[in-house]
Design an enzyme around this catalytic site. Sequence first.
Site, PDB file in Angstrom:
ATOM      1  N   LYS A 189      30.390  34.621  41.242  1.00  0.00           N
ATOM      2  CA  LYS A 189      29.701  33.659  40.377  1.00  0.00           C
ATOM      3  C   LYS A 189      30.698  32.828  39.550  1.00  0.00           C
ATOM      4  CE  LYS A 189      25.355  34.851  41.279  1.00  0.00           C
ATOM      5  NZ  LYS A 189      25.425  35.403  42.640  1.00  0.00           N
TER       6      LYS A 189
HETATM    7  C1  LIG Z   1      19.325  34.527  42.482  1.00  0.00           C
HETATM    8  C2  LIG Z   1      19.998  35.853  42.246  1.00  0.00           C
HETATM    9  N1  LIG Z   1      19.360  36.792  41.546  1.00  0.00           N
HETATM   10  C3  LIG Z   1      19.907  37.982  41.282  1.00  0.00           C
HETATM   11  C4  LIG Z   1      21.168  38.307  41.739  1.00  0.00           C
HETATM   12  C5  LIG Z   1      21.716  39.686  41.501  1.00  0.00           C
HETATM   13  O1  LIG Z   1      22.911  39.707  40.809  1.00  0.00           O
HETATM   14  P1  LIG Z   1      24.038  40.825  41.056  1.00  0.00           P
HETATM   15  O2  LIG Z   1      24.684  40.543  42.356  1.00  0.00           O
HETATM   16  O3  LIG Z   1      24.953  40.620  39.891  1.00  0.00           O
HETATM   17  O4  LIG Z   1      23.368  42.156  41.011  1.00  0.00           O
HETATM   18  C6  LIG Z   1      21.887  37.358  42.455  1.00  0.00           C
HETATM   19  C7  LIG Z   1      23.258  37.694  42.916  1.00  0.00           C
HETATM   20  O5  LIG Z   1      23.864  37.252  43.784  1.00  0.00           O
HETATM   21  C8  LIG Z   1      21.287  36.093  42.737  1.00  0.00           C
HETATM   22  O6  LIG Z   1      21.930  35.169  43.455  1.00  0.00           O
END
Ligand SMILES: Cc1ncc(COP(=O)(O)O)c(C=O)c1O
Length: 375
Positions: A189
Amino acid sequence: MSQEIYAEEIYVARPSMPPFDEFIEEIGELWQTRRLTNMGAKHKKLEEELRRYLHVKNVSLMVNGHMALELAIQAMRLTGEVITTPFTFASTTHAIVRNGLKPVFCDIDPDTYTIDADKIEALITDQTSAILPVHVYGNLCEVEKIRSIAQKYGLKVIYDAAHAFGESYRGTGAGNFGDASIFSFHATKVFHTIEGGAVCFADDEYGMDLYRLKNFGIRGQETVDFIGANAKMNEFQAAMGLCNLRYIDSEIEKRKRVYEQYVKRLTGLAGVRIMKQQSDVKPNYAYFPVIFEEKEFGATRNEVALQLQQAGVYARKYFYPLTSMYDCYHGRFDAEKTPVALGVSKRVLTLPMYGELEEEEIDRICRIIKHTGKR
Ligand SMILES: Cc1ncc(COP(=O)(O)O)c(C=O)c1O
């Protein structure tokens, strides 16, 4: 064989890294304090700094964005149905289902790829308790329309703002909309803590519930009154966040340069649709999605992805398939009911996007795209 094959591989994302010595200095004191996790000093400091940077009232750090979302939902004590979209990452739909709730899929807007706010009301039933929209690729949802629908029907709103770090709408930080917003600080990110995430919210009591939920539901030494999880961000993650936050504005600036270089090369190419920046939104240039219209372009999205891959460029079909089409949900949802989302998911490809992407690499990617279209 094309000579592109011999060039270095390019992935869709590449984590930004702070100067090595700075990170070492940041973690050095952990060898003295031996406070490695459980809401230590770095955790507290990062929460404070993020509160300032994101211009939000409260930040609760989490081990990752997904747990932030699961616990944000749990702490809201939702029931029944949650209106959301299938054009998202697995996390959004899974977080709803893993909370014992039923996702009800709303179609998306063809330009922003976020929930089509005009289609929400028709999906509300007496079982609906919340709306869970996603700020897709950093495009912000129609927050004002969604707010008025939620108020009219007494619904909660939780934004999946995983893609929207550092953005603002008319000067208001993206984390301020709805009852809660979650961010992901995954390594890929714009801002990251290796793995990590956060919930932003205004209600202090809700914050107390979140705090307990991320620590097994423990209220005190002898009182556990919530069926919580373990979703605490550790001190090494927080240290990475403290370092990266010092460079976030320059990271976004570098991404802007990459964005502009792509735009320069791909604008005007028949059958290639580039995402427009939203007016009133301060962007973060998180992703560079491109829609390929087969007839005008002369090739499908899949053909472009394959040609890039054969030349060592790993773009991503993000998001494909729709979450409503996943094997684990087989037979439960009908993707035909969200035709816009279905169409976009078949035609979209997100191109490599990160601050350090070189101009020659962007050239190489765009050359392959153009060549694929002409074949
Ligand atoms: C739209 C969206 N929601 C939730 C997440 C979940 O985040 P994490 O990977 O930090 O658990 C992501 C991660 O890529 C995402 O792109």
